[in-house]
Design a protein around this motif. Structure first.
Motif, PDB file in Angstrom:
ATOM      1  N   ILE A  12       0.843  -1.205   0.000  1.00 54.34           N
ATOM      2  CA  ILE A  12       0.000   0.000   0.000  1.00 54.34           C
ATOM      3  C   ILE A  12       0.875   1.250   0.000  1.00 54.34           C
ATOM      4  CG2 ILE A  12      -1.688   1.319   1.335  1.00 54.34           C
ATOM      5  CD1 ILE A  12      -2.747  -1.374   2.390  1.00 54.34           C
ATOM      6  N   VAL A  13       1.868   1.271   0.883  1.00 50.43           N
ATOM      7  CA  VAL A  13       2.749   2.434   0.975  1.00 50.43           C
ATOM      8  C   VAL A  13       3.573   2.579  -0.303  1.00 50.43           C
ATOM      9  CG1 VAL A  13       4.664   3.460   2.247  1.00 50.43           C
ATOM     10  CG2 VAL A  13       2.840   2.261   3.476  1.00 50.43           C
ATOM     11  N   ARG A  14       4.050   1.475  -0.836  1.00 50.01           N
ATOM     12  CA  ARG A  14       4.881   1.533  -2.048  1.00 50.01           C
ATOM     13  C   ARG A  14       4.121   2.168  -3.208  1.00 50.01           C
ATOM     14  NH1 ARG A  14       7.649  -3.875  -3.712  1.00 50.01           N
ATOM     15  NH2 ARG A  14       5.508  -4.633  -3.432  1.00 50.01           N
ATOM     16  N   LYS A  15       2.882   1.782  -3.383  1.00 51.00           N
ATOM     17  CA  LYS A  15       2.086   2.374  -4.470  1.00 51.00           C
ATOM     18  C   LYS A  15       1.917   3.875  -4.265  1.00 51.00           C
ATOM     19  CE  LYS A  15      -0.576  -1.690  -5.927  1.00 51.00           C
ATOM     20  NZ  LYS A  15       0.249  -2.676  -5.249  1.00 51.00           N
ATOM     21  N   ASN A  16       1.713   4.269  -3.022  1.00 47.53           N
ATOM     22  CA  ASN A  16       1.595   5.705  -2.754  1.00 47.53           C
ATOM     23  C   ASN A  16       2.888   6.439  -3.116  1.00 47.53           C
ATOM     24  OD1 ASN A  16      -0.977   5.271  -1.789  1.00 47.53           O
ATOM     25  ND2 ASN A  16      -0.353   5.199   0.365  1.00 47.53           N
ATOM     26  N   ILE A  17       4.023   5.874  -2.711  1.00 43.59           N
ATOM     27  CA  ILE A  17       5.314   6.519  -2.971  1.00 43.59           C
ATOM     28  C   ILE A  17       5.620   6.525  -4.472  1.00 43.59           C
ATOM     29  CG2 ILE A  17       7.793   6.404  -2.523  1.00 43.59           C
ATOM     30  CD1 ILE A  17       6.046   7.367  -0.186  1.00 43.59           C
ATOM     31  N   GLN A  18       5.324   5.424  -5.158  1.00 45.69           N
ATOM     32  CA  GLN A  18       5.553   5.362  -6.602  1.00 45.69           C
ATOM     33  C   GLN A  18       4.759   6.426  -7.345  1.00 45.69           C
ATOM     34  OE1 GLN A  18       4.473   1.267  -7.270  1.00 45.69           O
ATOM     35  NE2 GLN A  18       6.613   0.589  -7.378  1.00 45.69           N
ATOM     36  N   ASP A  19       3.634   6.797  -6.808  1.00 45.72           N
ATOM     37  CA  ASP A  19       2.792   7.805  -7.459  1.00 45.72           C
ATOM     38  C   ASP A  19       3.175   9.223  -7.039  1.00 45.72           C
ATOM     39  OD1 ASP A  19       0.429   8.684  -9.004  1.00 45.72           O
ATOM     40  OD2 ASP A  19      -0.333   9.238  -7.019  1.00 45.72           O
ATOM     41  N   LEU A  20       3.491   9.416  -5.773  1.00 49.45           N
ATOM     42  CA  LEU A  20       3.674  10.767  -5.249  1.00 49.45           C
ATOM     43  C   LEU A  20       5.083  11.320  -5.449  1.00 49.45           C
ATOM     44  CD1 LEU A  20       1.600  10.490  -1.938  1.00 49.45           C
ATOM     45  CD2 LEU A  20       0.957  11.609  -4.070  1.00 49.45           C
ATOM     46  N   VAL A  21       6.091  10.460  -5.430  1.00 54.00           N
ATOM     47  CA  VAL A  21       7.454  10.972  -5.613  1.00 54.00           C
ATOM     48  C   VAL A  21       7.622  11.614  -6.988  1.00 54.00           C
ATOM     49  CG1 VAL A  21       9.862  10.269  -5.891  1.00 54.00           C
ATOM     50  CG2 VAL A  21       8.587   9.558  -3.876  1.00 54.00           C
ATOM     51  N   PRO A  22       7.242  10.972  -8.104  1.00 52.63           N
ATOM     52  CA  PRO A  22       7.328  11.661  -9.401  1.00 52.63           C
ATOM     53  C   PRO A  22       6.513  12.951  -9.445  1.00 52.63           C
ATOM     54  CG  PRO A  22       7.060   9.303  -9.747  1.00 52.63           C
ATOM     55  CD  PRO A  22       6.841   9.553  -8.288  1.00 52.63           C
ATOM     56  N   LYS A  23       5.357  12.955  -8.782  1.00 46.91           N
ATOM     57  CA  LYS A  23       4.559  14.180  -8.755  1.00 46.91           C
ATOM     58  C   LYS A  23       5.299  15.299  -8.020  1.00 46.91           C
ATOM     59  CE  LYS A  23      -0.018  12.052  -9.129  1.00 46.91           C
ATOM     60  NZ  LYS A  23      -1.322  11.804  -8.471  1.00 46.91           N
ATOM     61  N   ALA A  24       5.929  14.939  -6.911  1.00 44.59           N
ATOM     62  CA  ALA A  24       6.674  15.952  -6.164  1.00 44.59           C
ATOM     63  C   ALA A  24       7.836  16.493  -6.997  1.00 44.59           C
ATOM     64  CB  ALA A  24       7.189  15.348  -4.852  1.00 44.59           C
ATOM     65  N   ILE A  25       8.549  15.627  -7.682  1.00 41.87           N
ATOM     66  CA  ILE A  25       9.677  16.070  -8.510  1.00 41.87           C
ATOM     67  C   ILE A  25       9.190  16.946  -9.653  1.00 41.87           C
ATOM     68  CG2 ILE A  25      11.530  15.277 -10.030  1.00 41.87           C
ATOM     69  CD1 ILE A  25      11.755  12.780  -8.273  1.00 41.87           C
ATOM     70  N   MET A  26       8.117  16.546 -10.306  1.00 41.66           N
ATOM     71  CA  MET A  26       7.592  17.346 -11.414  1.00 41.66           C
ATOM     72  C   MET A  26       7.131  18.713 -10.922  1.00 41.66           C
ATOM     73  SD  MET A  26       7.945  15.839 -14.285  1.00 41.66           S
ATOM     74  CE  MET A  26       6.906  16.940 -15.225  1.00 41.66           C
TER      75      MET A  26
END
Length: 773
Positions: free
Chosen positions: A634-648
């Motif tokens: 559950i946490v991994r999916k959140n991080i996989q989605d949010l980290v690229p968003k934060a970088i962008m």
């Protein structure tokens, strides 16, 4: 005058007031090459790969090259001697200058390119200047150089052509010549005659073995088919009696498609006695006319025939190559225009500097955004670039790497059991304890921070690469501006990295701070225990566990504590109560009076690990692993989605939105303009040279465009070697299939001179003309 002089006058045309003959063959396009030579000379170093049509004269030392060239000009003007005379290539441009009816005498002169505007009417001065210019470049001994001397001779007594007199092939070094002088001269000669636009005039003396002629051997190496080589056999009058050069002149020994011409040179005695070229031509004409062999080969003999043939071949060759030459110049012009755009124009006012700076910054930012969005005009088909590389980092590196991580890969069963027992304290665990699960899952969530930071660094590196790829051509002129822009760009991106990394840290801390076991996607404790029991039973059935009556008694636990200390106190065997009662009182008293023994416990080790694993422990361990994997996913999916968003958000899109403003704020200051637009000295020099090259190419292309219609085929009335009525003897070597001659117009064919007529004989200098000067 004597009989010989009168014969010479009759052959050459002694009356200077005789009307000039009609334009000669080659009068239309050969002067174009002369003009191009003049135009391109200042930039020959930059246009070395462009080859202009010309005739290169090749021969061994003392082969008669100089005599042939002087006979073609009709003047003595070349240095002479017993040693090497031609030590630098001499580009000789012959320009037929029609005589005006009002001229009193014959006007002919020479001009050197290195002395523009200075005319030499005394041809002995031309010889002196050639010698002096040679000495200035290579010294006073016998050194050689490939730096050309350019001489233009204008005269009504010459045919239009461009000749290059190359150093004679020598064998033995003399003076200060290097030991490899022969190799150097051969290399210099090959550099000229290998060019496809070069006609090779191979000069060989008749009094040597023509089959081993150095000139013919080098010509064959540069021109294997012999399609652009003319053979010249000199000194025919001094061959051994009873021999002749008929087979060579007819091409029966060494075939050449352009054929051979035989000539008679002035001897050294003739030169020493100042015998004029006019008399030499008269002697040559009489020699061939009276010779029993050569009088039947007059179309292969004599300087007039050689001049006509060279002029004719060069005319045809020029017409053939001019379209390609123009295309080559146009192609070169494209690169020059590109260079001019790179160097730009020199800027004077600050207002102009401000406009240029704003334009540079704007186009830079636009190019950067286009590259990120995949809208760049220069899309690569070989590799990923721009935004596609960032997308690859997100999906194929960051996301894929997290997918491959097992949250339990760095936890063994003992680690999990230890954590569980530590969490239960003094109590035995009946169910899966929450505290060790949360501690373990927080530990695994914390591992996601480093990949997030690495992803930020990867994207930062890609943005820096894109920033360098977006540099406009103008920045090459201004290294200081380029450096300052790199500094602003680097700081701007580093400033964007800070909030992106902080956001990723906050995301990880948020996940660690609250373990949401109520998440609908979470497995849950009850379900985990059920699955763990099933998995445990499956593993037990697969390993054939012992039956219940054979189960070993654990060393610890409740049952073990019942017998603690029994054996050590009471011995290994215990008698019945009756045997104890029958002990004597004396024994009892004696035993009681003895000092009791001390029971020693072993000290606990500094590090304690759980002992044996029970079935309950096994189930709890399996259940804990299931819960860890479930929540970690559950946490991994959140991080996989949010980290690229934060970088962008904080880095990529922030740069696209605000980079231009940052440049304007940091660099668009009037007091910085002069500093930012400083140009290196080499850029200023290159701009000047490129402007000069542009002007030269533009002028050359314009000249070619003006004569383009004249170069195109117009009629088929004239074929080389086909019509003797116009004074052009039929020459078998000049077939239309071999030379593919571009035809002249019908009106032009009537202008072709006859070398047997008196008017055309004026093309060669007479002794009387020489005396008139």
């Amino acid at each position: 005058m004597g009989e010989e002089a009168r014969t010479a006058d009759d052959f050459l045309g002694a009356n200077p007031r005789t009307p000039a003959p009609p334009p000669t063959i080659g009068s239309s396009v050969i002067p174009i090459v002369n003009k191009l030579q003049d135009i391109l000379t200042p930039v020959r170093g930059q246009l070395a790969q462009i080859s202009l049509p010309q005739v290169a004269v090749v021969g061994s030392q003392s082969s008669g090259k100089s005599s042939v060239l002087e006979a073609l000009v009709g003047r003595d003007f070349l240095p002479r001697g017993c040693d090497i005379c031609t030590r630098r290539p001499l580009v000789l441009m012959l320009e037929n200058l029609p005589r005006r009816p009002d001229e009193d005498g014959v006007a002919e002169w020479g001009e050197f390119r290195h002395l523009p505007g200075k005319r030499f009417y005394d041809f002995s001065k031309i010889r002196q200047e050639i010698q002096a210019e040679t000495d200035r470049e290579v010294g006073y001994n016998k050194g050689v150089s490939d730096k050309e001397i350019r001489l233009k001779i204008s005269s009504p007594n010459v045919l239009n052509m461009v000749l290059v007199d190359l150093p004679g092939i020598t064998k033995v070094p003399v003076g200060d010549q290097p030991s490899d002088i022969e190799a150097r001269i051969r290399k210099m000669i090959m550099a000229h005659i290998r060019q496809e636009n070069c006609i090779i005039l191979a000069v060989s003396p008749a009094n040597s073995d023509l089959a081993t002629s150095d000139a013919l051997q080098m010509a064959r190496e540069a021109d294997p088919t012999g399609s652009r080589t003319i053979g010249v056999i000199t000194k025919l009058d001094i061959m051994d009696r009873g021999t002749d050069a008929r087979k060579f002149l007819l091409g029966n020994v060494i075939p050449l498609r352009l054929g051979y011409v035989g000539v008679v040179n002035r001897s050294q005695e003739d030169i020493n006695k100042n015998r004029s070229i006019a008399n030499a031509l008269t002697y040559e004409e009489r020699f061939f006319r009276d010779h029993p062999v050569y009088r039947g080969l007059l179309d292969h003999c004599g300087i007039p025939q050689l001049a006509r043939k060279l002029n004719q071949i060069l005319e045809h060759h020029i017409r053939t190559v001019l379209p390609d030459l123009k295309a080559e110049l146009n192609s070169f012009m494209v690169g020059v225009i590109k260079d001019l755009r790179t160097f730009g124009e020199a800027m004077e006012s600050r207002g102009e500097q401000g406009v240029i700076l704003l334009n540079i910054l704007t186009r830079y930012c636009e190019a950067f955004s286009a590259m990120v969005d995949g809208k760049s005009q220069e899309l690569s088909t070989k590799e990923l670039s721009g935004g596609a590389r960032i997308q690859y980092i997100f999906q194929s590196i960051f996301v894929k790497s997290l997918e491959e991580v097992d949250p339990c890969d760095d936890l063994n069963d003992d680690d999990i059991r230890t954590a569980i027992q530590n969490a239960t304290g003094l109590r035995n665990s009946l169910f899966v304890p929450e505290v060790p699960f949360e501690a373990l899952v927080r530990r695994q969530i914390a591992r996601l921070l480093d990949p997030g930071h690495q992803c930020v660094q990867f994207v930062y590196d890609e943005l820096m690469k894109m920033s360098r790829a977006c540099e406009t051509t103008e920045l090459q002129r201004f290294p200081l501006l380029r450096r300052r822009m790199d500094e602003v760009m680097g700081k701007f991106l580093r400033d964007g990295v800070i909030p992106a990394e902080r956001m990723i840290e906050n995301l990880i801390e948020m996940e660690m701070d609250y373990i949401n076991s109520a998440n609908p996607n979470f497995l849950g404790g009850t379900k985990a225990v059920e699955l763990a029991k099933q998995e445990f039973k499956s593993s037990q059935q697969g390993s054939h566990p012992p039956s219940n009556n054979e189960r070993p008694v654990p060393s610890g636990g409740y049952n073990a504590t019942k017998n603690w200390g029994i054996k050590s106190i009471f011995g290994s065997r215990v008698s019945s109560g009756e045997s104890q009662a029958s002990r004597s009182l004396s024994e009892t008293v004696s035993f009681m009076e003895q000092k009791p023994s001390t029971i020693q416990l072993s000290e606990p080790p500094s590090t304690l690990r759980p002992l044996e694993v029970t079935e309950h422990d096994e189930v709890i361990i399996i259940a804990t692993k299931l819960l860890l994997r479930s929540y970690y996913d559950i946490v991994r999916k959140n991080i996989q989605d949010l980290v690229p968003k934060a970088i962008m958000h904080f880095l990529v899109n922030h740069t696209k939105r605000n980079l231009h403003s940052a440049f304007i704020k940091k660099l668009y200051r009037e007091n910085l303009f002069e500093e930012l637009f400083q140009e290196p000295d080499e850029v200023v020099v290159k701009r000047k040279q490129t402007h000069q090259l542009y002007d030269v190419l533009q002028n050359a292309i314009q000249i070619l465009e003006e004569v383009e219609s004249d170069v195109l085929p117009q009629s088929s009335n004239l074929r080389l070697g086909a019509d003797t009525t116009n004074g052009l003897p039929k020459t078998p070597e000049f077939s239309s299939s071999s030379l593919r001659l571009t035809n002249y117009s019908a009106s032009r064919s009537s202008y072709l001179p006859s070398f047997t007529g008196s008017s055309s004989r004026r093309l060669f200098h007479s002794e009387e003309h020489s005396n008139g000067l």
